[in-house]
Design an enzyme around this catalytic site. Sequence first.
Site, mmCIF file in Angstrom:
data_model
loop_
_atom_site.group_PDB
_atom_site.id
_atom_site.type_symbol
_atom_site.label_atom_id
_atom_site.label_comp_id
_atom_site.label_asym_id
_atom_site.label_seq_id
_atom_site.Cartn_x
_atom_site.Cartn_y
_atom_site.Cartn_z
ATOM 1 N N ARG A 103 -8.798 -0.671 4.457
ATOM 2 C CA ARG A 103 -8.148 0.298 3.562
ATOM 3 C C ARG A 103 -6.706 -0.115 3.278
ATOM 4 O O ARG A 103 -6.109 0.377 2.330
ATOM 5 C CB ARG A 103 -8.177 1.703 4.154
ATOM 6 C CG ARG A 103 -7.587 1.770 5.545
ATOM 7 C CD ARG A 103 -7.595 3.153 6.077
ATOM 8 N NE ARG A 103 -6.676 3.989 5.306
ATOM 9 C CZ ARG A 103 -6.187 5.115 5.793
ATOM 10 N NH1 ARG A 103 -6.539 5.542 6.973
ATOM 11 N NH2 ARG A 103 -5.363 5.846 5.083
ATOM 12 N N ASP A 112 4.853 0.778 12.084
ATOM 13 C CA ASP A 112 3.606 0.126 11.663
ATOM 14 C C ASP A 112 3.483 -1.292 12.208
ATOM 15 O O ASP A 112 2.413 -1.884 12.176
ATOM 16 C CB ASP A 112 3.511 0.081 10.128
ATOM 17 C CG ASP A 112 3.288 1.465 9.553
ATOM 18 O OD1 ASP A 112 3.434 1.623 8.323
ATOM 19 O OD2 ASP A 112 3.002 2.392 10.336
ATOM 20 N N LYS A 157 0.846 -1.199 0.000
ATOM 21 C CA LYS A 157 0.000 0.000 0.000
ATOM 22 C C LYS A 157 0.885 1.255 0.000
ATOM 23 O O LYS A 157 0.659 2.180 -0.769
ATOM 24 C CB LYS A 157 -0.870 0.011 1.247
ATOM 25 C CG LYS A 157 -1.552 1.354 1.523
ATOM 26 C CD LYS A 157 -2.444 1.325 2.737
ATOM 27 C CE LYS A 157 -1.739 1.683 4.004
ATOM 28 N NZ LYS A 157 -1.473 3.120 4.212
ATOM 29 N N ASN A 158 1.905 1.262 0.851
ATOM 30 C CA ASN A 158 2.704 2.483 1.020
ATOM 31 C C ASN A 158 3.731 2.689 -0.079
ATOM 32 O O ASN A 158 4.451 3.685 -0.074
ATOM 33 C CB ASN A 158 3.361 2.501 2.412
ATOM 34 C CG ASN A 158 2.314 2.662 3.500
ATOM 35 O OD1 ASN A 158 1.156 2.975 3.218
ATOM 36 N ND2 ASN A 158 2.707 2.415 4.728
ATOM 37 N N LEU A 172 7.742 19.682 6.671
ATOM 38 C CA LEU A 172 8.965 19.286 5.944
ATOM 39 C C LEU A 172 8.695 19.181 4.439
ATOM 40 O O LEU A 172 9.568 19.483 3.616
ATOM 41 C CB LEU A 172 9.505 17.965 6.504
ATOM 42 C CG LEU A 172 9.948 18.048 7.963
ATOM 43 C CD1 LEU A 172 10.352 16.666 8.493
ATOM 44 C CD2 LEU A 172 11.091 19.045 8.140
ATOM 45 N N VAL A 174 8.336 7.235 16.637
ATOM 46 C CA VAL A 174 8.028 7.871 15.346
ATOM 47 C C VAL A 174 6.772 8.737 15.412
ATOM 48 O O VAL A 174 6.744 9.867 14.925
ATOM 49 C CB VAL A 174 7.904 6.817 14.227
ATOM 50 C CG1 VAL A 174 7.478 7.460 12.914
ATOM 51 C CG2 VAL A 174 9.221 6.068 14.068
ATOM 52 N N ARG A 197 -4.813 10.792 3.976
ATOM 53 C CA ARG A 197 -3.675 11.694 4.130
ATOM 54 C C ARG A 197 -2.696 11.582 2.972
ATOM 55 O O ARG A 197 -2.111 12.565 2.540
ATOM 56 C CB ARG A 197 -2.921 11.345 5.412
ATOM 57 C CG ARG A 197 -3.458 11.880 6.676
ATOM 58 C CD ARG A 197 -2.482 11.536 7.764
ATOM 59 N NE ARG A 197 -1.123 11.774 7.317
ATOM 60 C CZ ARG A 197 -0.563 12.974 7.216
ATOM 61 N NH1 ARG A 197 -1.301 14.035 7.477
ATOM 62 N NH2 ARG A 197 0.680 13.116 6.822
ATOM 63 N N CYS A 202 -4.580 12.511 12.301
ATOM 64 C CA CYS A 202 -5.416 11.307 12.429
ATOM 65 C C CYS A 202 -5.166 10.741 13.819
ATOM 66 O O CYS A 202 -4.489 11.342 14.638
ATOM 67 C CB CYS A 202 -5.063 10.311 11.346
ATOM 68 S SG CYS A 202 -3.424 9.672 11.577
ATOM 69 N N ARG A 215 0.634 14.747 12.553
ATOM 70 C CA ARG A 215 1.106 14.484 11.185
ATOM 71 C C ARG A 215 1.210 15.774 10.359
ATOM 72 O O ARG A 215 0.528 15.985 9.364
ATOM 73 C CB ARG A 215 0.218 13.445 10.533
ATOM 74 C CG ARG A 215 0.204 12.198 11.414
ATOM 75 C CD ARG A 215 -0.450 11.022 10.810
ATOM 76 N NE ARG A 215 0.353 10.430 9.742
ATOM 77 C CZ ARG A 215 -0.046 9.323 9.099
ATOM 78 N NH1 ARG A 215 -1.179 8.760 9.412
ATOM 79 N NH2 ARG A 215 0.702 8.830 8.129
ATOM 80 N N PRO A 216 2.054 16.672 10.811
ATOM 81 C CA PRO A 216 2.246 17.942 10.095
ATOM 82 C C PRO A 216 2.891 17.720 8.726
ATOM 83 O O PRO A 216 3.363 16.617 8.426
ATOM 84 C CB PRO A 216 3.188 18.712 11.021
ATOM 85 C CG PRO A 216 3.916 17.673 11.767
ATOM 86 C CD PRO A 216 2.941 16.550 11.972
ATOM 87 N N ILE A 217 2.909 18.768 7.909
ATOM 88 C CA ILE A 217 3.534 18.672 6.571
ATOM 89 C C ILE A 217 4.615 19.729 6.398
ATOM 90 O O ILE A 217 5.010 20.047 5.269
ATOM 91 C CB ILE A 217 2.462 18.837 5.460
ATOM 92 C CG1 ILE A 217 1.681 20.139 5.682
ATOM 93 C CG2 ILE A 217 1.548 17.628 5.389
ATOM 94 C CD1 ILE A 217 0.929 20.632 4.511
#
Length: 424
Positions: A404, A312, A22-23, A126, A334, A93, A117, A122-124
Amino acid sequence: MAKYIVKKSGPLKGEVSISGAKNAVLPLMAATLLNEQECVIRSVPHLRDVQVMKEILESLGATIEEQAPGEYCIKAENIVTTEAPYELVNKMRASFLVMGPLLGRKGVARIPLPGGCAIGARPIDLHLKGFKALGAIVTIHEEGSYAYVEAAAGPQGLIGDRIYLDFPSVGATENIIMAAVLAEGTTFIENAAEEPEIVDLANFLNKMGAKIKGAGTDTIKIEGVKSLHNVRHTVIPDRIETGTFMLAAAITRGAIHIENAVPDHVKPVIAKLRECGVRIEVGDEDIIVRGDLGPLTSTDIKTLPYPGFPTDMQSPFMAFLTVCDGKSTVIETVFENRFMHVSQLNKMGASIETAGNKASVKGNARLRGSEVMATDLRAGAAMVLAGLVAEGTTEISEIYHIERGYENFIEKFAKLGANIKRVE
Ligand code: EPZ
């Protein structure tokens, strides 16, 4: 709401084949926006997140056809808009990964700010630091009930530069690589994420004509190119699904042959399970896991960016530790809030205490079936694993999280002998 009903199951035995990651597939799909020509991606898993990404690409003008099971033909010849729709971005996301390629291809992108979530804010920051370093003007606008980020390249388009990531963020590394592929000049990403999914993305982009070196290390060099050409690529197997089935064999004291795996991608999980007394045989593309060859004892886990122990795998591994002999500690470095599964496991009879980012797990729990919920994708998998060994019946709600991210989850477990079914 749909639920999983999981009953105590005997040792799981048999073979399971791992689906595409998925990732990995989500950034690969986003990367097709850079290419005017045809991209064929094989081993695409049938997941809700893939469906959402497909709809986002189509809303931007790409055409996508599943020309064979799991084989997607994607063509982004005509980009009709550079704004991704809120109702789709809000569902996932990872939609934010379309920002880098859109900015790189069209010089502008407007993407709704992805929400946080369950597992963290979970900032953006960077991601945006990288776009700015490439010369883009980045602004955030409020629009009614949501905010969106707009990035616009200067008159000469994006210009390569050197970017240091304060944290080796997977998504930021991917977004910046994609923005830099068509930029003028050379970009260096320092303290880059080293995950296998980054390597898969770089391989995909290089096959279509990009010039990327160093993926999989902490420094990635991207030399801008003028254009890209058609490409065919197979998604790497899902290392987190692989780890999940390794734990299924361990926790049920079973014996599972995991096929279509990349053992190199799950080294930390192999090492930790061996420390617990699980017998693991590693082939080129398969792993045999035996949880039936002796007592299983506890170990300590600390999650880290790759190649460390994957965050994960933290919740599924904790479910396993609750039934091992002896105490364990689990440290999550993390994400700042990834222990929601602890209360659910304790509800089943586990004995876990948390203090900040450290969980202390007492072993030898006698788990009993309960009504629990999946608090995120991987915590959902942890509840299934616990349900397989708990006395009685476990009902798991909020299972949309699980569906999902794991293809044919129920079918794969049932085929191994798990007593699990999905009810509306
Ligand atoms: C990817 O998320 C994965 N998702 C996650 O998998 C995975 O847990 C995570 O990487 C870590 O391995 C996809 O690939 C779609 P990050 P991502 O950016 O890219 C902080 C699953 O279950 N950070 O590496 O969002 C952030 O707050 C999901 O499949 C910043 O501070 O992860 C977090 O603490 C869950 N600023 C840490 O970095 C930023 O700009 C790791 O985040 C970006 C991130």
